[in-house]
Design a protein around this motif. Sequence first.
Motif, PDB file in Angstrom:
ATOM      1  N   ALA A 139       0.860  -1.265   0.133  1.00  0.00           N
ATOM      2  CA  ALA A 139      -0.050   0.025  -0.113  1.00  0.00           C
ATOM      3  C   ALA A 139       0.988   1.118   0.011  1.00  0.00           C
ATOM      4  CB  ALA A 139      -0.867   0.191   1.145  1.00  0.00           C
ATOM      5  N   LEU A 140       1.896   1.206   0.866  1.00  0.00           N
ATOM      6  CA  LEU A 140       2.889   2.354   0.798  1.00  0.00           C
ATOM      7  C   LEU A 140       3.708   2.765  -0.436  1.00  0.00           C
ATOM      8  CD1 LEU A 140       4.483   2.039   4.317  1.00  0.00           C
ATOM      9  CD2 LEU A 140       2.926   3.891   3.541  1.00  0.00           C
ATOM     10  N   ALA A 141       3.665   1.612  -1.378  1.00  0.00           N
ATOM     11  CA  ALA A 141       4.429   1.819  -2.516  1.00  0.00           C
ATOM     12  C   ALA A 141       3.527   2.405  -3.633  1.00  0.00           C
ATOM     13  CB  ALA A 141       5.049   0.330  -3.263  1.00  0.00           C
ATOM     14  N   LEU A 142       2.297   1.988  -3.452  1.00  0.00           N
ATOM     15  CA  LEU A 142       1.287   2.646  -4.267  1.00  0.00           C
ATOM     16  C   LEU A 142       0.800   4.159  -3.908  1.00  0.00           C
ATOM     17  CD1 LEU A 142      -1.279  -0.574  -4.570  1.00  0.00           C
ATOM     18  CD2 LEU A 142      -0.051   0.580  -6.476  1.00  0.00           C
ATOM     19  N   LYS A 143       1.124   4.289  -2.618  1.00  0.00           N
ATOM     20  CA  LYS A 143       0.977   5.725  -2.206  1.00  0.00           C
ATOM     21  C   LYS A 143       2.059   6.513  -2.895  1.00  0.00           C
ATOM     22  CE  LYS A 143       1.572   8.757   1.883  1.00  0.00           C
ATOM     23  NZ  LYS A 143       1.767   8.914   3.406  1.00  0.00           N
ATOM     24  N   GLU A 144       3.407   6.191  -2.986  1.00  0.00           N
ATOM     25  CA  GLU A 144       4.216   6.615  -3.520  1.00  0.00           C
ATOM     26  C   GLU A 144       3.953   7.085  -4.986  1.00  0.00           C
ATOM     27  OE1 GLU A 144       7.348   8.202  -2.378  1.00  0.00           O
ATOM     28  OE2 GLU A 144       5.951   7.955  -0.346  1.00  0.00           O
ATOM     29  N   THR A 145       3.347   6.314  -5.743  1.00  0.00           N
ATOM     30  CA  THR A 145       3.124   6.153  -7.066  1.00  0.00           C
ATOM     31  C   THR A 145       2.068   7.228  -7.250  1.00  0.00           C
ATOM     32  OG1 THR A 145       3.711   3.742  -7.329  1.00  0.00           O
ATOM     33  CG2 THR A 145       2.070   4.954  -9.117  1.00  0.00           C
ATOM     34  N   ALA A 146       1.092   7.306  -6.489  1.00  0.00           N
ATOM     35  CA  ALA A 146       0.157   8.280  -6.432  1.00  0.00           C
ATOM     36  C   ALA A 146       0.619   9.736  -6.321  1.00  0.00           C
ATOM     37  CB  ALA A 146      -0.947   8.061  -5.478  1.00  0.00           C
ATOM     38  N   ILE A 147       1.548  10.009  -5.388  1.00  0.00           N
ATOM     39  CA  ILE A 147       2.172  10.972  -5.110  1.00  0.00           C
ATOM     40  C   ILE A 147       2.835  11.591  -6.164  1.00  0.00           C
ATOM     41  CG2 ILE A 147       3.653  12.502  -3.810  1.00  0.00           C
ATOM     42  CD1 ILE A 147       2.291  10.547  -1.191  1.00  0.00           C
ATOM     43  N   GLU A 148       3.766  10.732  -6.827  1.00  0.00           N
ATOM     44  CA  GLU A 148       4.779  10.792  -7.919  1.00  0.00           C
ATOM     45  C   GLU A 148       3.861  11.450  -9.222  1.00  0.00           C
ATOM     46  OE1 GLU A 148       8.175  11.089  -8.023  1.00  0.00           O
ATOM     47  OE2 GLU A 148       7.930  11.055  -5.947  1.00  0.00           O
ATOM     48  N   THR A 149       2.818  10.845  -9.324  1.00  0.00           N
ATOM     49  CA  THR A 149       2.197  10.899 -10.625  1.00  0.00           C
ATOM     50  C   THR A 149       1.222  12.309 -10.890  1.00  0.00           C
ATOM     51  OG1 THR A 149       0.993   9.886 -12.353  1.00  0.00           O
ATOM     52  CG2 THR A 149       0.017   9.723 -10.326  1.00  0.00           C
ATOM     53  N   VAL A 150       1.036  12.739  -9.792  1.00  0.00           N
ATOM     54  CA  VAL A 150       0.261  14.108  -9.838  1.00  0.00           C
ATOM     55  C   VAL A 150       1.140  15.214  -9.404  1.00  0.00           C
ATOM     56  CG1 VAL A 150      -1.918  13.128  -9.076  1.00  0.00           C
ATOM     57  CG2 VAL A 150      -0.549  13.972  -7.321  1.00  0.00           C
ATOM     58  N   GLU A 162       4.441  17.919 -10.134  1.00  0.00           N
ATOM     59  CA  GLU A 162       5.111  18.648 -11.378  1.00  0.00           C
ATOM     60  C   GLU A 162       5.941  17.484 -12.151  1.00  0.00           C
ATOM     61  OE1 GLU A 162       4.802  21.173 -13.993  1.00  0.00           O
ATOM     62  OE2 GLU A 162       3.847  21.599 -11.894  1.00  0.00           O
ATOM     63  N   GLY A 163       5.745  17.189 -13.309  1.00  0.00           N
ATOM     64  CA  GLY A 163       6.540  16.251 -14.135  1.00  0.00           C
ATOM     65  C   GLY A 163       6.076  14.732 -13.991  1.00  0.00           C
ATOM     66  N   GLY A 164       5.146  14.515 -13.051  1.00  0.00           N
ATOM     67  CA  GLY A 164       4.540  13.087 -13.093  1.00  0.00           C
ATOM     68  C   GLY A 164       3.547  13.172 -14.327  1.00  0.00           C
ATOM     69  N   LYS A 213       1.504  15.794 -16.296  1.00  0.00           N
ATOM     70  CA  LYS A 213       1.634  16.052 -17.826  1.00  0.00           C
ATOM     71  C   LYS A 213       0.310  16.122 -18.504  1.00  0.00           C
ATOM     72  CE  LYS A 213       6.378  14.846 -18.101  1.00  0.00           C
ATOM     73  NZ  LYS A 213       7.183  13.676 -18.534  1.00  0.00           N
ATOM     74  N   CYS A 214      -0.506  15.211 -18.075  1.00  0.00           N
ATOM     75  CA  CYS A 214      -1.681  14.862 -19.006  1.00  0.00           C
ATOM     76  C   CYS A 214      -2.601  16.092 -18.680  1.00  0.00           C
ATOM     77  CB  CYS A 214      -2.202  13.662 -18.672  1.00  0.00           C
ATOM     78  SG  CYS A 214      -1.346  11.987 -19.428  1.00  0.00           S
ATOM     79  N   PHE A 215      -2.760  16.413 -17.343  1.00  0.00           N
ATOM     80  CA  PHE A 215      -3.780  17.519 -16.884  1.00  0.00           C
ATOM     81  C   PHE A 215      -3.205  18.778 -17.668  1.00  0.00           C
ATOM     82  CE2 PHE A 215      -4.696  20.921 -13.757  1.00  0.00           C
ATOM     83  CZ  PHE A 215      -5.991  20.813 -13.889  1.00  0.00           C
ATOM     84  N   ASN A 216      -1.854  19.046 -17.427  1.00  0.00           N
ATOM     85  CA  ASN A 216      -1.499  20.163 -18.274  1.00  0.00           C
ATOM     86  C   ASN A 216      -1.977  20.393 -19.811  1.00  0.00           C
ATOM     87  OD1 ASN A 216      -0.425  21.399 -15.954  1.00  0.00           O
ATOM     88  ND2 ASN A 216       1.525  20.468 -16.337  1.00  0.00           N
ATOM     89  N   LYS A 217      -1.747  19.284 -20.387  1.00  0.00           N
ATOM     90  CA  LYS A 217      -2.159  19.065 -21.832  1.00  0.00           C
ATOM     91  C   LYS A 217      -3.543  19.174 -21.806  1.00  0.00           C
ATOM     92  CE  LYS A 217      -1.846  15.548 -25.120  1.00  0.00           C
ATOM     93  NZ  LYS A 217      -1.479  13.890 -25.366  1.00  0.00           N
ATOM     94  N   PHE A 218      -4.506  18.771 -20.867  1.00  0.00           N
ATOM     95  CA  PHE A 218      -5.949  19.055 -20.953  1.00  0.00           C
ATOM     96  C   PHE A 218      -6.230  20.525 -20.943  1.00  0.00           C
ATOM     97  CE2 PHE A 218     -10.092  19.141 -18.529  1.00  0.00           C
ATOM     98  CZ  PHE A 218     -10.499  18.908 -19.257  1.00  0.00           C
TER      99      PHE A 218
END
Length: 465
Positions: free
Chosen positions: A435-446, A448-450, A454-459
Amino acid sequence: MFLGTSRKLKTEMSRPHILALPFPAQGHVIPLMELSLCLTKHGFRVTFVNTDHTHNRLINALPENSIGDGIRLLSIPDGLEPGEDRNDIGKLCAAMPKVMPGKLEELIEEINRVEEDKLVCVIADANIGFALEVAEKMKIKKAAFWPAAVATLAFFYNIPKMIDDGIIDSNGTPFKKQMIQFAPNTPEIDSTNFIWTNIGGGLAQKILFDYTNKNREAVKVADTFIGNSTYDFEPEAFNLVPNMLPIGPLLASNRQGNSTGHFWQEDSACLEWLDQQQPNSVIYVAFGSFTVIDKIQFQELALGLELTNKPFLWVVRPDITDGANEAFPDGFEERVANRGKMVGWAPQQKVLSHPSIACFFSHCGWNSTMEGLSNGLPFLCWPYFADQFIDESYICDVWKVGLRFKRDESGIITREEIKSKIDQVVGDEKFKGRALALKETAIETVKEGGQSNKCFNKFIEWIKA
């Protein structure tokens, strides 16, 4: 509710103006509201349009000034009479397409007639496909927003194939009980838990199945398609839905925990109670806005929580069971008074990010799933209906961050089963580690640069173009 009753008509500087329209259910309103708040931070103005019934619930539950400056709340009728049951999804889905498209068109015309800031884009929940068709007719940019798992959308996209393969008939009824999986590392779905079969039956099933098929066609007119997920959580599902831009988990980008869009007033006193508990000790039990439990099962759940001997915070909505406040087993409240806290509704994001929470005992709605993952919590799964069984499969089978319950021969999840699974999830560090590994993934993707960022900025660039 039309413009004559709204505030702040021409008081703001010119900002790109968006209309957002969610499906009228808690799990749809919250993520679209999160998206709207993100957009206001990028200089947009949002007119957020609910059904009248949802609008009134939202207004009654809102603490003072909790919606940002850039968002205005308006509403249109859903086609049902005031006293009719909005929890009857079949009835709601039959009524909405008859009334809402015309009312939405009138509202858009009025906004564009009265206001300096004309609408530049409509963002509609993909479960309200007719709103995209209205925007198409009125020649306004249109984005479909998917608030659930992308695997759920892939499931809808596969309806024609399931009919061709003889899995379901043309009304959506499965020919037999079987497990269905569309790609490796995606959820396995029991045919008896298909979304339209587990919400209704009979006529309701037919209405929902037809409504789903119409939406699947309607979203094809969208200029872009965005979803509240991240590629890292469900890569195989994204491969099945290649046109989806992942911009989630939206709640992970709101680290203050001030989510809005709730239908009940939050009881924030439970946060002070949590402050007095040991780190990583409390079982948080919350089943969203729809789950209903019969009295026998409700009492087994209470006794199961008592048996664990662990502290717990339990959200007991007034309508979760018949006479919820009187439904507790005799003497239960007195016996658990020193370690159990029951509330009508909780500020869930703040609860889940609290250091005292050990695990999330959840109905597995996608918002709750994203919130739990974004806070690194293991799960105990109690799905009720709709897409919650798909999310349960992700949690237990794909990500392996939680456990499901077994029912006895009479269909009850017993107190012993509840105690056993809580002990397993809390006692096994591997669940927490994943679960903690997925938390890191969630934070990284949203951030800057995740990828989701990037998809949000494109939108945003697409809207402004």
